[in-house]
Design a protein around this motif. Structure first.
Motif, PDB file in Angstrom:
ATOM      1  N   LEU B 527      10.821  -6.858  -8.850  1.00  0.00           N
ATOM      2  CA  LEU B 527      10.232  -8.183  -8.639  1.00  0.00           C
ATOM      3  C   LEU B 527       8.710  -8.148  -8.737  1.00  0.00           C
ATOM      4  CD1 LEU B 527      10.692 -11.163  -7.847  1.00  0.00           C
ATOM      5  CD2 LEU B 527      10.486 -10.455  -5.466  1.00  0.00           C
ATOM      6  N   LEU B 528       8.101  -7.211  -8.004  1.00  0.00           N
ATOM      7  CA  LEU B 528       6.636  -7.211  -7.918  1.00  0.00           C
ATOM      8  C   LEU B 528       5.972  -6.340  -8.979  1.00  0.00           C
ATOM      9  CD1 LEU B 528       6.234  -6.942  -4.039  1.00  0.00           C
ATOM     10  CD2 LEU B 528       6.189  -8.990  -5.432  1.00  0.00           C
ATOM     11  N   LYS B 529       6.786  -5.539  -9.704  1.00  0.00           N
ATOM     12  CA  LYS B 529       6.256  -4.628 -10.732  1.00  0.00           C
ATOM     13  C   LYS B 529       5.206  -3.674 -10.162  1.00  0.00           C
ATOM     14  CE  LYS B 529       7.252  -7.738 -14.485  1.00  0.00           C
ATOM     15  NZ  LYS B 529       6.870  -8.210 -15.795  1.00  0.00           N
ATOM     16  N   LEU B 530       5.488  -3.191  -8.965  1.00  0.00           N
ATOM     17  CA  LEU B 530       4.578  -2.234  -8.338  1.00  0.00           C
ATOM     18  C   LEU B 530       5.291  -0.898  -8.231  1.00  0.00           C
ATOM     19  CD1 LEU B 530       3.250  -4.430  -5.389  1.00  0.00           C
ATOM     20  CD2 LEU B 530       2.031  -3.851  -7.492  1.00  0.00           C
ATOM     21  N   PRO B 531       4.522   0.193  -8.068  1.00  0.00           N
ATOM     22  CA  PRO B 531       5.170   1.489  -7.867  1.00  0.00           C
ATOM     23  C   PRO B 531       6.065   1.461  -6.616  1.00  0.00           C
ATOM     24  CG  PRO B 531       2.755   1.694  -7.922  1.00  0.00           C
ATOM     25  CD  PRO B 531       3.073   0.277  -8.097  1.00  0.00           C
ATOM     26  N   ARG B 532       7.120   2.290  -6.632  1.00  0.00           N
ATOM     27  CA  ARG B 532       8.069   2.305  -5.517  1.00  0.00           C
ATOM     28  C   ARG B 532       7.380   2.614  -4.193  1.00  0.00           C
ATOM     29  NH1 ARG B 532      12.260   6.091  -5.263  1.00  0.00           N
ATOM     30  NH2 ARG B 532      10.566   7.507  -5.792  1.00  0.00           N
ATOM     31  N   GLU B 533       6.322   3.406  -4.258  1.00  0.00           N
ATOM     32  CA  GLU B 533       5.679   3.865  -3.022  1.00  0.00           C
ATOM     33  C   GLU B 533       5.086   2.716  -2.207  1.00  0.00           C
ATOM     34  OE1 GLU B 533       4.960   5.366  -6.031  1.00  0.00           O
ATOM     35  OE2 GLU B 533       6.516   6.843  -5.600  1.00  0.00           O
ATOM     36  N   THR B 534       4.882   1.569  -2.836  1.00  0.00           N
ATOM     37  CA  THR B 534       4.310   0.454  -2.069  1.00  0.00           C
ATOM     38  C   THR B 534       5.234   0.035  -0.928  1.00  0.00           C
ATOM     39  OG1 THR B 534       5.081  -0.903  -3.873  1.00  0.00           O
ATOM     40  CG2 THR B 534       2.705  -0.668  -3.660  1.00  0.00           C
ATOM     41  N   ALA B 535       6.514   0.412  -1.020  1.00  0.00           N
ATOM     42  CA  ALA B 535       7.432   0.103   0.083  1.00  0.00           C
ATOM     43  C   ALA B 535       6.862   0.627   1.395  1.00  0.00           C
ATOM     44  CB  ALA B 535       8.801   0.700  -0.184  1.00  0.00           C
ATOM     45  N   THR B 536       6.243   1.803   1.341  1.00  0.00           N
ATOM     46  CA  THR B 536       5.638   2.381   2.543  1.00  0.00           C
ATOM     47  C   THR B 536       4.613   1.424   3.140  1.00  0.00           C
ATOM     48  OG1 THR B 536       5.709   4.402   1.248  1.00  0.00           O
ATOM     49  CG2 THR B 536       4.631   4.534   3.393  1.00  0.00           C
ATOM     50  N   VAL B 537       3.808   0.844   2.247  1.00  0.00           N
ATOM     51  CA  VAL B 537       2.764  -0.070   2.693  1.00  0.00           C
ATOM     52  C   VAL B 537       3.374  -1.274   3.412  1.00  0.00           C
ATOM     53  CG1 VAL B 537       0.945  -1.619   1.898  1.00  0.00           C
ATOM     54  CG2 VAL B 537       1.178   0.660   0.902  1.00  0.00           C
ATOM     55  N   PHE B 538       4.506  -1.754   2.885  1.00  0.00           N
ATOM     56  CA  PHE B 538       5.104  -2.918   3.525  1.00  0.00           C
ATOM     57  C   PHE B 538       5.710  -2.568   4.882  1.00  0.00           C
ATOM     58  CE2 PHE B 538       5.345  -4.266  -1.030  1.00  0.00           C
ATOM     59  CZ  PHE B 538       4.259  -5.107  -0.912  1.00  0.00           C
ATOM     60  N   ILE B 539       6.220  -1.358   4.996  1.00  0.00           N
ATOM     61  CA  ILE B 539       6.705  -0.950   6.319  1.00  0.00           C
ATOM     62  C   ILE B 539       5.531  -0.910   7.291  1.00  0.00           C
ATOM     63  CG2 ILE B 539       7.862   0.863   7.647  1.00  0.00           C
ATOM     64  CD1 ILE B 539       9.278   1.678   5.085  1.00  0.00           C
ATOM     65  N   MET B 540       4.410  -0.347   6.822  1.00  0.00           N
ATOM     66  CA  MET B 540       3.212  -0.334   7.665  1.00  0.00           C
ATOM     67  C   MET B 540       2.784  -1.763   7.991  1.00  0.00           C
ATOM     68  SD  MET B 540       1.380   2.509   5.391  1.00  0.00           S
ATOM     69  CE  MET B 540      -0.096   3.143   6.065  1.00  0.00           C
ATOM     70  N   GLY B 541       2.880  -2.641   7.002  1.00  0.00           N
ATOM     71  CA  GLY B 541       2.445  -4.023   7.172  1.00  0.00           C
ATOM     72  C   GLY B 541       3.266  -4.783   8.192  1.00  0.00           C
ATOM     73  N   MET B 542       4.517  -4.371   8.376  1.00  0.00           N
ATOM     74  CA  MET B 542       5.337  -5.043   9.382  1.00  0.00           C
ATOM     75  C   MET B 542       4.794  -4.795  10.777  1.00  0.00           C
ATOM     76  SD  MET B 542       9.154  -4.476   7.992  1.00  0.00           S
ATOM     77  CE  MET B 542       9.967  -4.846   9.504  1.00  0.00           C
ATOM     78  N   ILE B 543       4.201  -3.632  10.962  1.00  0.00           N
ATOM     79  CA  ILE B 543       3.604  -3.326  12.254  1.00  0.00           C
ATOM     80  C   ILE B 543       2.304  -4.102  12.388  1.00  0.00           C
ATOM     81  CG2 ILE B 543       2.807  -1.461  13.758  1.00  0.00           C
ATOM     82  CD1 ILE B 543       5.411  -0.475  12.965  1.00  0.00           C
ATOM     83  N   ARG B 544       1.444  -3.932  11.396  1.00  0.00           N
ATOM     84  CA  ARG B 544       0.208  -4.716  11.329  1.00  0.00           C
ATOM     85  C   ARG B 544      -0.164  -4.879   9.874  1.00  0.00           C
ATOM     86  NH1 ARG B 544      -3.736  -5.356  15.680  1.00  0.00           N
ATOM     87  NH2 ARG B 544      -5.182  -5.692  14.008  1.00  0.00           N
ATOM     88  N   ARG B 545      -0.567  -6.109   9.530  1.00  0.00           N
ATOM     89  CA  ARG B 545      -0.897  -6.339   8.121  1.00  0.00           C
ATOM     90  C   ARG B 545      -2.126  -5.539   7.689  1.00  0.00           C
ATOM     91  NH1 ARG B 545      -0.204 -12.830   7.499  1.00  0.00           N
ATOM     92  NH2 ARG B 545      -1.811 -12.747   9.086  1.00  0.00           N
ATOM     93  N   ASP B 546      -3.067  -5.347   8.612  1.00  0.00           N
ATOM     94  CA  ASP B 546      -4.273  -4.614   8.218  1.00  0.00           C
ATOM     95  C   ASP B 546      -3.970  -3.136   7.974  1.00  0.00           C
ATOM     96  OD1 ASP B 546      -3.683  -4.474  10.881  1.00  0.00           O
ATOM     97  OD2 ASP B 546      -5.756  -4.474  11.576  1.00  0.00           O
ATOM     98  N   PHE B 547      -2.986  -2.629   8.701  1.00  0.00           N
ATOM     99  CA  PHE B 547      -2.517  -1.257   8.496  1.00  0.00           C
ATOM    100  C   PHE B 547      -1.974  -1.145   7.071  1.00  0.00           C
ATOM    101  CE2 PHE B 547       0.637   2.075  10.313  1.00  0.00           C
ATOM    102  CZ  PHE B 547      -0.272   3.081  10.088  1.00  0.00           C
ATOM    103  N   GLY B 548      -1.179  -2.129   6.688  1.00  0.00           N
ATOM    104  CA  GLY B 548      -0.635  -2.170   5.332  1.00  0.00           C
ATOM    105  C   GLY B 548      -1.743  -2.239   4.301  1.00  0.00           C
ATOM    106  N   ALA B 549      -2.715  -3.135   4.553  1.00  0.00           N
ATOM    107  CA  ALA B 549      -3.814  -3.298   3.605  1.00  0.00           C
ATOM    108  C   ALA B 549      -4.588  -1.989   3.461  1.00  0.00           C
ATOM    109  CB  ALA B 549      -4.744  -4.417   4.058  1.00  0.00           C
ATOM    110  N   ALA B 550      -4.784  -1.316   4.593  1.00  0.00           N
ATOM    111  CA  ALA B 550      -5.500  -0.042   4.549  1.00  0.00           C
ATOM    112  C   ALA B 550      -4.733   0.960   3.698  1.00  0.00           C
ATOM    113  CB  ALA B 550      -5.711   0.493   5.961  1.00  0.00           C
ATOM    114  N   GLY B 551      -3.407   0.929   3.822  1.00  0.00           N
ATOM    115  CA  GLY B 551      -2.575   1.825   3.028  1.00  0.00           C
ATOM    116  C   GLY B 551      -2.730   1.561   1.538  1.00  0.00           C
ATOM    117  N   LEU B 552      -2.900   0.299   1.184  1.00  0.00           N
ATOM    118  CA  LEU B 552      -3.064  -0.054  -0.227  1.00  0.00           C
ATOM    119  C   LEU B 552      -4.331   0.553  -0.805  1.00  0.00           C
ATOM    120  CD1 LEU B 552      -2.128  -3.817  -0.459  1.00  0.00           C
ATOM    121  CD2 LEU B 552      -0.969  -1.896  -1.531  1.00  0.00           C
TER     122      LEU B 552
END
Ligand SMILES: Nc1nc2c(ncn2[C@@H]2O[C@H](COP(=O)(O)OP(=O)(O)OP(=O)(O)O)[C@@H](O)[C@H]2O)c(=O)[nH]1
Ligand SMILES: [Mg+2]
Lengths: 72, 614
Positions: B527-552
């Motif tokens: 759907l998003l045409k992003l690398p699979r690893e971004t899933a990690t970022v979204f898991i982080m983002g569920m805890i805090r969005r800024d955590f996810g953004a930092a991961g990006l």
């Protein structure tokens, strides 16, 4: 006329504020029927700013359309 | 919130008096509270800074700060909260603004009419002076029948005097006709303050006594207004009309022709300070040079002496998502500087008196999504912290507006730490990406507001807001506020970050992370045409969005991919702390809807952007 029809700089006298909740709030601000105020500013299709002494109050356009005033 | 027992969670020692600070919005109550207690609660130049009761100790007594109100009754949540505290007060310190006595004395007289012991702090005497207004404090004291102490709270002037005269607080002069009516009413309602409110048609208080409220509120109000005008006529003398540059600037901020460019300029300054200065220059130093260059190798070396980096414990502590490496680097090296930068800018804005003018300027736009201009205040605060801003939605006039504002906040407003990362990453991509990102987010914000506006029943209230004078922000207050809020950020974020890092490491060590990444591949990759690893970022983002953004920030993504992932993480679910507040303020159903809606919106919009751009 309504407050929404006042022009910038015009001195007006408040005649009636129909909504009871707004009316009560306006009395507390110092603006009730019979009070003389100035239409200090008018944003195009937006709020009207009325001034009484140093007090400035922004009134949403729809509300201003419901407030009855006359030139003072 | 029906706060019959607002005071119940406050521990009041036996024998302690309840001293309550009461006054119109934005008159300096919180400055007094801070001075009395040595604590710090928020001080800003817009009506509605305090929406909750704060309490602290003053000697053997308890002192309470209340939200600003124009009168005690039940018009909105803030008034209900303040009303119940006043009803329980032993002594009222009424703070009034010497520049706006016509407005403020209305509440003063209402307080006097309750029969409670009152002392008046005649504040902002410095502003009165520069504006050529002379107030006769002695005469005012004589006319009210209660002590009146002139003060300049921010400079500490008159504070000692106020403290010294606290014991002199006493019931003031109540007009004889009202006294008679009160005596009648007190046969059924024992307490005089409550009797007054019942007489004035306060339905809630009447209900508590099994009475129905009389319909004479306006008679009382009109009579009180007459008394106020009379007193003001006697005690206030205008020496000169001191409307200077500040007044003119205030007007320019309102007129669209000048107001829009001023707003654009302010936004640009914010973007430059946070997105360029802090996000690139300062963070470049703190994150890369300090943390990754010096701190991380040191801590790895240290831990390496006890456990190998490949062991489970080593991975947890100093691995890719290590508690001592990545977590600390993100919090201290990346997010903290951004948050500090943000709060500095926000505090200056809050303290200047710009926000109510911005509210007026954008009123018409906000009407389109069922809000009035006032809602811009929680929105702007949301850029600081969505959690705090959600509480501030209490200043809005109806439940429907609160629902719309909360949904928009939870969905489309990125908080400071997150926005800092986003601004930094976008700044590297170029103006066209900034434009697309902003356009998409604003579009979604508008759409969500529009949809809610048309499906929610009821009507929104109209703008009716007091415009405070523009003030030069005070350095001390700006700094204190920045420090307090940044500290609050650390305290809230650090445990959640730890939790998130731990979760990810556990998933990684157990191999679950790959399973999830594979499982989510249709979403991330398809759907998003992003690398699979971004899933990690979204898991982080569920805890805090800024955590996810930092991961990006750490991932190697192309410009279009970056844009898509930033859009998704912005629209993604509100952080755990914000979610808890949303649930508390808006209830389970709304909270759940907002949370699930964020998932949907984030991936749907991200998918659309991806398919257009990549
Ligand atoms: N010039 C001047 N400014 C003051 C004085 N006292 C307070 N202020 C400023 O007035 C603004 C409002 O102060 P707060 O303490 O937040 O007011 P509040 O009454 O708690 O406001 P709400 O919580 O919104 O009801 C801030 O910008 C203060 O710095 C004073 O004596 N002189
Ligand atoms: Mg306050």
């Amino acid at each position: 006329m309504t407050l929404a029809q006042a022009t910038r700089g015009q001195r007006i006298e408040v005649v009636a504020i129909p909504d009871p909740a707004v009316r009560a709030q306006a009395i507390r601000f110092g603006i009730s029927a019979g009070e003389r105020v100035e239409c200090a500013e008018k944003l195009p299709a937006g709020p009207v700013i009325i001034a009484k002494g140093r007090q400035e109050i922004a009134v949403g356009r729809r509300l201003a359309e419901s407030i009855e005033v006359r030139p003072a | 919130m029906h706060c019959h027992n607002c005071l119940s969670h406050i521990n009041i020692p036996a024998g302690a008096k309840k001293i309550v600070l009461v006054g119109n919005p934005n008159v300096g109550k919180s400055v007094f509270f801070n001075a009395f207690t040595g604590m710090y609660v928020d001080v800003s130049n817009f009506p509605g800074t305090t929406v909750d009761i704060s309490h602290g100790r003053y000697g053997g007594d308890v002192i309470l700060d209340t939200p600003g109100i124009y009168g005690i009754s039940s018009f909105n949540d803030e008034e209900r909260v303040a009303r119940d505290v006043v009803l329980a007060a032993d002594l009222v310190v009424n703070v009034v603004d010497a520049v706006h006595l016509e407005r403020d004395l209305f509440l003063t007289l209402q307080l006097v009419d309750t029969g409670l012991p009152v002392i008046v702090a005649l504040n902002m005497m410095d502003e009165a002076k520069t504006r050529g207004i002379a107030v006769d404090a002695d005469l005012l004291e004589h006319l009210l029948g209660v002590p009146v102490v002139p003060t300049v709270a921010v400079k500490g002037q008159g504070l000692d005097d106020l403290k010294a005269r606290l014991p002199e607080a006493r019931p003031g002069i109540v007009p004889p006709e009202l006294q008679k009516e009160l005596r009648e009413m007190m046969r059924t309602v024992a307490a005089s303050p409550e009797a007054l409110l019942v007489l004035e048609g306060d339905e809630e208080v009447a209900g508590r006594h099994g009475l129905s409220a009389g319909g004479r509120r306006e008679d009382f109000y009109q009579e009180r207004r007459r008394r106020v005008n009379d007193i003001v006529g006697h005690v206030v003398r205008e020496v000169t009309d001191g409307a200077g540059f500040a007044a003119r600037l205030g007007r320019w901020m309102l007129r669209p022709l000048t107001g829009v460019p001023i707003f654009a300029l302010i936004l640009y300054a914010m973007y430059y300070i946070i997105g360029v200065l802090v996000a690139q220059d300062i963070v470049g130093f703190t994150e890369e040079t300090l943390m990754q260059g010096l701190y991380e190798p040191a801590v790895r070396g240290f831990v390496g002496r006890f456990a190998s980096e490949e062991s489970v414990i080593g991975t947890i502590l100093v691995g890719e998502f290590g508690l001592l490496t990545m977590t600390v680097t993100y919090i201290l090296g990346l997010l903290l500087p951004l948050v500090v930068g943000f709060y500095l800018v926000l505090s200056v804005m809050e303290d200047s008196g710009y926000l109510p003018r911005l509210a007026t300027l954008v009123d018409r736009l906000m009407n389109a999504i069922g809000l009035n201009g006032r809602a811009v205040i929680p929105m702007i605060l949301g850029f600081g912290c969505v959690t705090m801003a959600t509480i501030t939605t209490r200043i809005l006039g109806s439940q429907r507006e609160r629902t719309i504002a909360t949904a928009v906040l939870g969905l489309a407003i990125p908080c400071s730490a997150q926005l800092g990362v986003i601004a930094g990453m976008l700044a590297g991509l170029g103006p066209e990406y900034i434009a697309i990102y902003t356009g998409v987010i604003v579009l979604i914000l508008g759409l969500v507001g529009k949809v809610l506006h048309s499906v929610l029943p009821g009507e929104s209230t109209d703008l009716l807001i007091d415009l405070p004078p523009l003030r030069l922000p005070r350095g001390e207050n700006v700094l204190k506020k920045t420090v307090t809020k940044s500290y609050a950020f650390l305290r809230e974020a650090a445990p959640l970050f730890m939790l998130g890092a731990l979760l990810i490491t556990v998933l990684q060590v157990t191999g679950l992370l790959e399973v999830i990444q594979d499982g989510l591949a249709p979403l991330t990759n398809g759907l998003l045409k992003l690398p699979r690893e971004t899933a990690t970022v979204f898991i982080m983002g569920m805890i805090r969005r800024d955590f996810g953004a930092a991961g990006l920030e750490d991932m190697a993504l192309g410009p279009a991919e970056t844009l898509v992932s930033l859009t998704v993480i912005t629209l993604f679910v509100p952080c755990i702390a914000a979610l808890i507040v949303i649930l508390k303020e808006r209830g389970l159903k709304e909270g759940a809807l907002i949370w699930l809606g964020s998932w949907l919106a984030a991936f749907a919009v991200g998918g659309i952007v991806a398919h257009i751009l990549i």
